[in-house]
Each structure stands twice: as C-alpha cells, then as structure tokens.
Design a protein around this motif. Sequence first.
Motif, PDB file in Angstrom:
ATOM      1  N   ASN A 215      37.436  49.965  33.734  1.00 57.78           N
ATOM      2  CA  ASN A 215      37.200  50.023  32.290  1.00 57.78           C
ATOM      3  C   ASN A 215      36.856  48.676  31.666  1.00 57.78           C
ATOM      4  OD1 ASN A 215      36.896  51.961  30.252  1.00 57.78           O
ATOM      5  ND2 ASN A 215      38.818  51.361  29.284  1.00 57.78           N
ATOM      6  N   GLU A 216      36.466  47.705  32.482  1.00 59.52           N
ATOM      7  CA  GLU A 216      36.042  46.399  31.975  1.00 59.52           C
ATOM      8  C   GLU A 216      34.633  46.101  32.482  1.00 59.52           C
ATOM      9  OE1 GLU A 216      37.486  44.271  29.949  1.00 59.52           O
ATOM     10  OE2 GLU A 216      39.457  45.211  29.752  1.00 59.52           O
ATOM     11  N   ASP A 217      33.831  45.466  31.636  1.00 62.97           N
ATOM     12  CA  ASP A 217      32.492  45.079  32.060  1.00 62.97           C
ATOM     13  C   ASP A 217      32.584  44.147  33.265  1.00 62.97           C
ATOM     14  OD1 ASP A 217      29.930  43.161  31.809  1.00 62.97           O
ATOM     15  OD2 ASP A 217      29.478  45.092  30.865  1.00 62.97           O
ATOM     16  N   ILE A 218      31.643  44.279  34.175  1.00 61.89           N
ATOM     17  CA  ILE A 218      31.690  43.477  35.400  1.00 61.89           C
ATOM     18  C   ILE A 218      31.553  41.981  35.125  1.00 61.89           C
ATOM     19  CG2 ILE A 218      30.956  45.272  37.001  1.00 61.89           C
ATOM     20  CD1 ILE A 218      28.095  44.243  36.695  1.00 61.89           C
ATOM     21  N   SER A 219      31.127  41.610  33.915  1.00 63.67           N
ATOM     22  CA  SER A 219      31.032  40.191  33.568  1.00 63.67           C
ATOM     23  C   SER A 219      32.401  39.565  33.330  1.00 63.67           C
ATOM     24  CB  SER A 219      30.164  40.002  32.323  1.00 63.67           C
ATOM     25  OG  SER A 219      30.732  40.681  31.203  1.00 63.67           O
ATOM     26  N   ASN A 220      33.431  40.396  33.149  1.00 58.41           N
ATOM     27  CA  ASN A 220      34.796  39.901  32.935  1.00 58.41           C
ATOM     28  C   ASN A 220      35.433  39.580  34.291  1.00 58.41           C
ATOM     29  OD1 ASN A 220      37.426  39.348  32.233  1.00 58.41           O
ATOM     30  ND2 ASN A 220      37.833  41.354  31.312  1.00 58.41           N
ATOM     31  N   TYR A 221      35.410  38.313  34.656  1.00 53.26           N
ATOM     32  CA  TYR A 221      35.880  37.920  35.992  1.00 53.26           C
ATOM     33  C   TYR A 221      37.375  38.188  36.197  1.00 53.26           C
ATOM     34  CZ  TYR A 221      37.963  33.702  33.949  1.00 53.26           C
ATOM     35  OH  TYR A 221      38.735  32.846  33.214  1.00 53.26           O
ATOM     36  N   LYS A 222      38.142  38.265  35.113  1.00 56.60           N
ATOM     37  CA  LYS A 222      39.587  38.450  35.239  1.00 56.60           C
ATOM     38  C   LYS A 222      39.949  39.791  35.880  1.00 56.60           C
ATOM     39  CE  LYS A 222      40.856  35.432  31.370  1.00 56.60           C
ATOM     40  NZ  LYS A 222      41.535  35.340  30.053  1.00 56.60           N
ATOM     41  N   ILE A 223      39.072  40.777  35.709  1.00 59.78           N
ATOM     42  CA  ILE A 223      39.372  42.095  36.247  1.00 59.78           C
ATOM     43  C   ILE A 223      39.391  42.094  37.770  1.00 59.78           C
ATOM     44  CG2 ILE A 223      37.015  43.016  36.418  1.00 59.78           C
ATOM     45  CD1 ILE A 223      40.159  44.858  35.150  1.00 59.78           C
ATOM     46  N   ARG A 224      38.796  41.061  38.385  1.00 55.44           N
ATOM     47  CA  ARG A 224      38.720  41.024  39.843  1.00 55.44           C
ATOM     48  C   ARG A 224      40.085  40.763  40.481  1.00 55.44           C
ATOM     49  NH1 ARG A 224      33.640  37.279  39.097  1.00 55.44           N
ATOM     50  NH2 ARG A 224      32.493  38.761  37.813  1.00 55.44           N
ATOM     51  N   SER A 225      41.047  40.357  39.667  1.00 57.64           N
ATOM     52  CA  SER A 225      42.405  40.189  40.210  1.00 57.64           C
ATOM     53  C   SER A 225      43.011  41.532  40.605  1.00 57.64           C
ATOM     54  CB  SER A 225      43.300  39.503  39.180  1.00 57.64           C
ATOM     55  OG  SER A 225      43.473  40.325  38.029  1.00 57.64           O
ATOM     56  N   LYS A 226      42.404  42.631  40.121  1.00 59.79           N
ATOM     57  CA  LYS A 226      42.897  43.977  40.443  1.00 59.79           C
ATOM     58  C   LYS A 226      42.019  44.660  41.484  1.00 59.79           C
ATOM     59  CE  LYS A 226      44.793  44.665  35.793  1.00 59.79           C
ATOM     60  NZ  LYS A 226      44.759  45.530  34.590  1.00 59.79           N
ATOM     61  N   VAL A 227      41.146  43.858  42.113  1.00 64.24           N
ATOM     62  CA  VAL A 227      40.183  44.404  43.073  1.00 64.24           C
ATOM     63  C   VAL A 227      40.400  43.784  44.447  1.00 64.24           C
ATOM     64  CG1 VAL A 227      37.723  44.550  43.666  1.00 64.24           C
ATOM     65  CG2 VAL A 227      38.460  44.850  41.289  1.00 64.24           C
ATOM     66  N   GLY A 228      40.289  44.609  45.492  1.00 59.65           N
ATOM     67  CA  GLY A 228      40.325  44.120  46.870  1.00 59.65           C
ATOM     68  C   GLY A 228      38.971  44.318  47.516  1.00 59.65           C
ATOM     69  N   TYR A 229      38.616  43.426  48.447  1.00 59.51           N
ATOM     70  CA  TYR A 229      37.284  43.502  49.061  1.00 59.51           C
ATOM     71  C   TYR A 229      37.330  43.073  50.516  1.00 59.51           C
ATOM     72  CZ  TYR A 229      32.311  42.389  49.893  1.00 59.51           C
ATOM     73  OH  TYR A 229      31.038  42.319  50.400  1.00 59.51           O
TER      74      TYR A 229
END
Length: 309
Positions: A70-84
């Motif tokens: 639910n956050e635009d991909i330009s918001n780098y902070k959301i990547r703390s909730k992402v695994g890759y």
Amino acid sequence: MNPVEIKNITKIFKSNLGKVKITALNGFSLSVPGGTIFGLLGPNGAGKTTLVKILLGSVFPTSGTAKILNEDISNYKIRSKVGYLPENHKFPPFLTGEGVLKLFAELKGVKDKNLNYKIDELLDLVGMLKWKKVKMKKYSKGMMQRLGLAQALVNDPELIFLDEPTDGIDPIGRKEIRDILLSLKEKGKTIFLNSHLLSEVELVCDRIAMLDKGNLIKEGSVEELTTSKKIYTLQLDGELPPGLFNAEMKLLDNSTYQVHVTGLTELNSIIDVIRAKGINIISVNPQKTSLEDSFISIIGEAKNSNKNA
C-alpha cells in the motif's frame, strides 16, 4: 489491500545513444492478493526480472505506477518489510553462514536483542544450522540457495520476492523449501515467486501470471490454467453403443470415456443422450494438463498471434 498493485507499467531501455530502444515491459498491470504464493512465468527476456527490479526500486519505470504494501515503490522505507532472494546471488567467501545473516540483518536495519537466537532459528528452518560456523567458500550451490532463503527472511518480511529459490537444490531439498513456503503463507506472508521449474510452481502457487515480451499473456489460478474446458472424462456404469456420437470420443477402459467437445452445450447434449439410453453417469471431470504443457501452449498461441497480427 493487495500487497502488490501494478498499473500500466512500461519500461523502455535505450542503448547506442538512445538510437536502439528495447521494450522490457509494455503497459503491464497486475494485482497480487495477500497471503498467497504468486508465480511469475515467462521465457527468457519476457520481462520478469525487470518487473521485480522495478518493484524493489532498483530500476525506474518509464511510465506507470506501482505500490507494494500500500505504499508507492518510490518510498524506500517500505523495503524494510520486504525480503528478496535474487538469482545467482553471491556472498563474501570469508563470511560464515552466521556472519552472512548478521550482515544482512544489519543492512536491513533489524534491531532485535534476540538476533542470535533468530539466526539459529532461520538456519535450522532451511537445514543449515550445522553449517553455521562454516565459511562461504565451502558452501555448495544448493547450500548457498538455502542460506539465500534464510537471508530473505531475516527481517521477518510481509512480502517476499524469490527468484529461482530451488535452483541447484536436490529433490528432497526442493520438497523442504516448498514446505517452508507453504508455512510462510499460512502465517499470512505474501510470496512473489519467479521460477523456471514449472512443476514446482504448480505445487505451491495459488495464482500465476504469464509474460511474454513484456506483455501479460494470461493470469489466473493454477486450476484455471491447467484445466481444459473442451476435454472431459466420463465414467459410466456401462458401455456405450459404438457410433452413438459425432463428437470425438475415446474409450479409455471398460467404462471410462474421453470426449472432445466444442463447449458445455455439446457436453450436456451428450450427457442427455447417455441418460436417455438408461446408462448411469458416475462422474464427469474436465481433463487437466500439466502447468508446463499449458505454459507452452499459451506462449505458443501468443507468438503465433503476434506473427499474424
């Protein structure tokens, strides 16, 4: 909320001073439901890796929008909730398995006083606990894959991107990783899976999207994509008189027939005639194909359609 929302994403790469343009994604739109395992399929060069890199913020789209969690991909902070887990990942050869997970925990900003315990849990989960103190230079391809999965989970992500997670892993190991993915789904995690092993995808994915040359060719559940709507198996309580139908019908055994029909109207007409003959119908089942066969057929149809356009 869908953890992944993609709307009309286009990515054009330019080379040779902008004279050569390559369209990696062409007006691509997709929604990924929460708490599911979503498979991304396509031949080499279809745009799968470009799409994942756009969602992770390492490649910028030419046009279109996308959101993760639910956050635009330009918001780098959301990547703390992402695994890759990337394909062909590399870890520093001088680090141990434990050291790699500590490094990635720090890079991801993990603040956990019980981090050592959590690392042991993750290593145990992927079957690598006894290799905790062993350096990367002694790890096999399959061991690196297992450790790569562990690092993707070190920040307890809500959304997990996995690129070829079972590459180089033996059949027993693949089964273990499938079980891990299914357990993560049960915990409410959303998994975005890219793999060339279609038999593996078929076993774990809830929904699948097929890409070719940057275009979304087909999207649906595994059931929808592997069930033929024109081939059915009829199990009867008795045999049919020969030559009863004009439709293509094949006797599989004493009481089971395979029938090719143009659609449900013809199928129901056949069923009505069978009942009129006083023969009981035990079951009517649409024939399933493997995901691999379905994929080859769908991509082939798309290529032929493009040639004729």
